[in-house]
Design a protein around this motif. Structure first.
Motif, PDB file in Angstrom:
ATOM      1  N   ALA A  90       0.831  -1.210   0.000  1.00  0.00           N
ATOM      2  CA  ALA A  90       0.000   0.000   0.000  1.00  0.00           C
ATOM      3  C   ALA A  90       0.861   1.254   0.000  1.00  0.00           C
ATOM      4  O   ALA A  90       0.593   2.217  -0.727  1.00  0.00           O
ATOM      5  N   ALA A  91       1.930   1.238   0.799  1.00  0.00           N
ATOM      6  CA  ALA A  91       2.834   2.385   0.860  1.00  0.00           C
ATOM      7  C   ALA A  91       3.487   2.608  -0.506  1.00  0.00           C
ATOM      8  O   ALA A  91       3.636   3.752  -0.956  1.00  0.00           O
ATOM      9  N   LEU A  92       3.841   1.526  -1.147  1.00  0.00           N
ATOM     10  CA  LEU A  92       4.461   1.655  -2.469  1.00  0.00           C
ATOM     11  C   LEU A  92       3.481   2.241  -3.481  1.00  0.00           C
ATOM     12  O   LEU A  92       3.817   3.136  -4.255  1.00  0.00           O
ATOM     13  N   ARG A  95       3.136   6.027  -3.498  1.00  0.00           N
ATOM     14  CA  ARG A  95       4.279   6.890  -3.844  1.00  0.00           C
ATOM     15  C   ARG A  95       4.301   7.238  -5.326  1.00  0.00           C
ATOM     16  O   ARG A  95       4.415   6.366  -6.166  1.00  0.00           O
ATOM     17  N   PRO A  96       4.245   8.532  -5.628  1.00  0.00           N
ATOM     18  CA  PRO A  96       4.258   8.924  -7.041  1.00  0.00           C
ATOM     19  C   PRO A  96       5.674   8.913  -7.632  1.00  0.00           C
ATOM     20  O   PRO A  96       5.832   9.072  -8.834  1.00  0.00           O
ATOM     21  N   ASP A  97       6.683   8.740  -6.793  1.00  0.00           N
ATOM     22  CA  ASP A  97       8.065   8.828  -7.295  1.00  0.00           C
ATOM     23  C   ASP A  97       8.832   7.538  -7.064  1.00  0.00           C
ATOM     24  O   ASP A  97      10.065   7.545  -7.045  1.00  0.00           O
ATOM     25  N   SER A  98       8.135   6.433  -6.868  1.00  0.00           N
ATOM     26  CA  SER A  98       8.867   5.196  -6.586  1.00  0.00           C
ATOM     27  C   SER A  98       9.659   4.742  -7.808  1.00  0.00           C
ATOM     28  O   SER A  98       9.293   5.039  -8.954  1.00  0.00           O
ATOM     29  N   GLY A  99      10.736   4.014  -7.546  1.00  0.00           N
ATOM     30  CA  GLY A  99      11.494   3.436  -8.649  1.00  0.00           C
ATOM     31  C   GLY A  99      10.634   2.440  -9.396  1.00  0.00           C
ATOM     32  O   GLY A  99      10.687   2.366 -10.634  1.00  0.00           O
ATOM     33  N   CYS A 100       9.830   1.676  -8.672  1.00  0.00           N
ATOM     34  CA  CYS A 100       9.022   0.635  -9.312  1.00  0.00           C
ATOM     35  C   CYS A 100       8.034   1.201 -10.329  1.00  0.00           C
ATOM     36  O   CYS A 100       7.948   0.705 -11.452  1.00  0.00           O
ATOM     37  N   ARG A 101       7.294   2.234  -9.960  1.00  0.00           N
ATOM     38  CA  ARG A 101       6.306   2.760 -10.926  1.00  0.00           C
ATOM     39  C   ARG A 101       7.028   3.416 -12.112  1.00  0.00           C
ATOM     40  O   ARG A 101       6.534   3.416 -13.229  1.00  0.00           O
ATOM     41  N   LEU A 139       2.197   0.858 -25.411  1.00  0.00           N
ATOM     42  CA  LEU A 139       1.982   1.997 -24.526  1.00  0.00           C
ATOM     43  C   LEU A 139       0.598   2.621 -24.591  1.00  0.00           C
ATOM     44  O   LEU A 139       0.093   3.131 -23.586  1.00  0.00           O
ATOM     45  N   ALA A 140      -0.001   2.600 -25.759  1.00  0.00           N
ATOM     46  CA  ALA A 140      -1.251   3.351 -25.951  1.00  0.00           C
ATOM     47  C   ALA A 140      -2.307   3.001 -24.904  1.00  0.00           C
ATOM     48  O   ALA A 140      -3.012   3.888 -24.407  1.00  0.00           O
ATOM     49  N   ALA A 141      -2.379   1.737 -24.546  1.00  0.00           N
ATOM     50  CA  ALA A 141      -3.388   1.293 -23.578  1.00  0.00           C
ATOM     51  C   ALA A 141      -3.228   1.992 -22.220  1.00  0.00           C
ATOM     52  O   ALA A 141      -4.162   2.039 -21.429  1.00  0.00           O
ATOM     53  N   HIS A 142      -2.038   2.520 -21.970  1.00  0.00           N
ATOM     54  CA  HIS A 142      -1.773   3.131 -20.667  1.00  0.00           C
ATOM     55  C   HIS A 142      -1.782   4.657 -20.729  1.00  0.00           C
ATOM     56  O   HIS A 142      -1.505   5.318 -19.740  1.00  0.00           O
ATOM     57  N   HIS A 143      -2.046   5.204 -21.887  1.00  0.00           N
ATOM     58  CA  HIS A 143      -2.007   6.654 -22.049  1.00  0.00           C
ATOM     59  C   HIS A 143      -3.393   7.248 -22.255  1.00  0.00           C
ATOM     60  O   HIS A 143      -4.223   6.660 -22.945  1.00  0.00           O
ATOM     61  N   PRO A 144      -3.618   8.439 -21.689  1.00  0.00           N
ATOM     62  CA  PRO A 144      -4.885   9.132 -21.943  1.00  0.00           C
ATOM     63  C   PRO A 144      -4.939   9.658 -23.383  1.00  0.00           C
ATOM     64  O   PRO A 144      -3.915   9.703 -24.072  1.00  0.00           O
ATOM     65  N   GLU A 196       8.017 -10.771 -15.446  1.00  0.00           N
ATOM     66  CA  GLU A 196       7.846 -11.872 -14.495  1.00  0.00           C
ATOM     67  C   GLU A 196       7.998 -11.365 -13.061  1.00  0.00           C
ATOM     68  O   GLU A 196       7.201 -11.686 -12.180  1.00  0.00           O
ATOM     69  N   LEU A 197       9.021 -10.532 -12.850  1.00  0.00           N
ATOM     70  CA  LEU A 197       9.270  -9.989 -11.510  1.00  0.00           C
ATOM     71  C   LEU A 197       8.094  -9.139 -11.023  1.00  0.00           C
ATOM     72  O   LEU A 197       7.613  -9.283  -9.904  1.00  0.00           O
ATOM     73  N   PHE A 198       7.628  -8.252 -11.891  1.00  0.00           N
ATOM     74  CA  PHE A 198       6.538  -7.357 -11.511  1.00  0.00           C
ATOM     75  C   PHE A 198       5.224  -8.114 -11.347  1.00  0.00           C
ATOM     76  O   PHE A 198       4.405  -7.775 -10.499  1.00  0.00           O
ATOM     77  N   GLU A 199       5.042  -9.135 -12.143  1.00  0.00           N
ATOM     78  CA  GLU A 199       3.830  -9.932 -12.019  1.00  0.00           C
ATOM     79  C   GLU A 199       3.824 -10.683 -10.691  1.00  0.00           C
ATOM     80  O   GLU A 199       2.823 -10.701  -9.972  1.00  0.00           O
ATOM     81  N   ARG A 200       4.969 -11.266 -10.372  1.00  0.00           N
ATOM     82  CA  ARG A 200       5.095 -12.021  -9.120  1.00  0.00           C
ATOM     83  C   ARG A 200       4.788 -11.133  -7.924  1.00  0.00           C
ATOM     84  O   ARG A 200       4.192 -11.566  -6.949  1.00  0.00           O
ATOM     85  N   HIS A 201       5.183  -9.876  -7.989  1.00  0.00           N
ATOM     86  CA  HIS A 201       4.939  -8.972  -6.860  1.00  0.00           C
ATOM     87  C   HIS A 201       3.678  -8.133  -7.057  1.00  0.00           C
ATOM     88  O   HIS A 201       3.455  -7.184  -6.319  1.00  0.00           O
ATOM     89  N   LYS A 202       2.915  -8.476  -8.054  1.00  0.00           N
ATOM     90  CA  LYS A 202       1.672  -7.746  -8.353  1.00  0.00           C
ATOM     91  C   LYS A 202       1.897  -6.245  -8.504  1.00  0.00           C
ATOM     92  O   LYS A 202       1.197  -5.419  -7.904  1.00  0.00           O
ATOM     93  N   LEU A 203       2.876  -5.907  -9.315  1.00  0.00           N
ATOM     94  CA  LEU A 203       3.222  -4.493  -9.495  1.00  0.00           C
ATOM     95  C   LEU A 203       2.904  -3.983 -10.893  1.00  0.00           C
ATOM     96  O   LEU A 203       3.238  -2.849 -11.239  1.00  0.00           O
ATOM     97  N   LEU A 204       2.274  -4.815 -11.704  1.00  0.00           N
ATOM     98  CA  LEU A 204       2.083  -4.427 -13.103  1.00  0.00           C
ATOM     99  C   LEU A 204       1.046  -3.320 -13.308  1.00  0.00           C
ATOM    100  O   LEU A 204       0.912  -2.791 -14.411  1.00  0.00           O
ATOM    101  N   ASP A 205       0.315  -2.979 -12.234  1.00  0.00           N
ATOM    102  CA  ASP A 205      -0.668  -1.905 -12.391  1.00  0.00           C
ATOM    103  C   ASP A 205      -0.401  -0.759 -11.423  1.00  0.00           C
ATOM    104  O   ASP A 205      -1.320  -0.047 -11.034  1.00  0.00           O
ATOM    105  N   LEU A 206       0.868  -0.577 -11.048  1.00  0.00           N
ATOM    106  CA  LEU A 206       1.197   0.522 -10.126  1.00  0.00           C
ATOM    107  C   LEU A 206       0.752   1.872 -10.701  1.00  0.00           C
ATOM    108  O   LEU A 206       1.108   2.207 -11.821  1.00  0.00           O
ATOM    109  N   PRO A 207      -0.020   2.628  -9.931  1.00  0.00           N
ATOM    110  CA  PRO A 207      -0.489   3.927 -10.444  1.00  0.00           C
ATOM    111  C   PRO A 207       0.657   4.950 -10.586  1.00  0.00           C
ATOM    112  O   PRO A 207       1.668   4.809  -9.933  1.00  0.00           O
TER     113      PRO A 207
END
Ligand code: 1Q0
Length: 207
Positions: A90-92, A95-101, A139-144, A196-207
């Protein structure tokens, strides 16, 4: 310029990718001898003003990652994920400036790059079409809407296939195409490792 000295698209060359990413210093953007991601960004900036909204964002993201890497002594993508997740998901997410996002944005851009380079390699001379197709499939799917419009407009101003192959600075077009053939599998591997790494940690949809 001596042959092969321009970083250009050599960013994804065999020396710099897979093995660094899997176990080494994937976030060492500027320090790697081949120029690392900086090479590609330099190339993007050389395309001129139309692309500056893209290169500014990419440079900002790479700079943020490089700063994080130095501050926390991250030695790998894996260690960055581990450290940033240590305060909880949740903390991650907050964060709008995390390395992960930030890596996630570049990771999606890397998919664009893979598709685009595959298109260049195929021999299709229509760079704008290749670029738009690659963008729409990634990328398009993730852009407004506004960003999608601006990006699609910028793609119309892309240089020719010859110009792209030339900027790789590895010699005649056939050699550039051969280099793409070598580099693309590494891009795929790097993409796969991050995915694979991001999927395993459920990070693929980080805002
Ligand atoms: C040669 C022509 C270049 C065409 C590049 C195609 C990408 C188009 C992207 C257009 C959108 C850019 C404007 C900004 C968008 C941001 O809103 C967006 C989201 O960020 P945020 O912070 O608002 O959530 N940013 C992005 O989606 C990132 C876009 C980066 C574009 C980088 C283009 C070059 C790609 C190079 C491959 C990157 C390799 C990095 C590998 C790291 C692997 C984890």
């Amino acid at each position: 310029r001596p042959r092969g000295s321009s970083p250009g698209l050599r960013v994804m060359c065999r020396r710099c990718c897979k093995h660094l990413w899997a176990q080494g210093c994937p976030l060492g953007f500027s320090s790697h001898p081949s120029g690392g991601w900086d090479g590609f960004l330099g190339f993007l900036q050389s395309l001129g003003a139309v692309f500056s909204f893209i290169s500014k964002d990419a440079v900002a993201k790479v700079t943020l990652l490089e700063t994080h890497r130095q501050r926390h002594n991250f030695v790998s993508l894996q260690s960055m994920v581990e450290q940033e997740l240590s305060a909880g998901p949740a903390a991650l997410r907050a964060r709008p400036d995390s390395g992960c996002r930030t890596v996630l944005r570049l990771h999606r851009a890397l998919r664009w790059l893979q598709l685009f380079l595959e298109g260049l390699r195929s021999g299709d001379p229509r760079t704008s079409v290749l670029c738009t197709d690659a963008y729409n499939a990634s990328l398009a799917a993730h852009h407004p809407w506004v960003i999608r419009k601006a990006a699609t407009l910028a793609f119309c101003a892309l240089p020719s296939r010859e110009a792209f192959l030339e900027v790789m600075n590895v010699g005649p077009p056939e050699e550039a195409v051969a280099m793409l053939g070598e580099a693309i599998p590494y891009i795929r591997d790097v993409y796969g490792i991050t995915e694979e790494l991001f999927e395993r940690h459920k990070l693929l949809d980080l805002p």
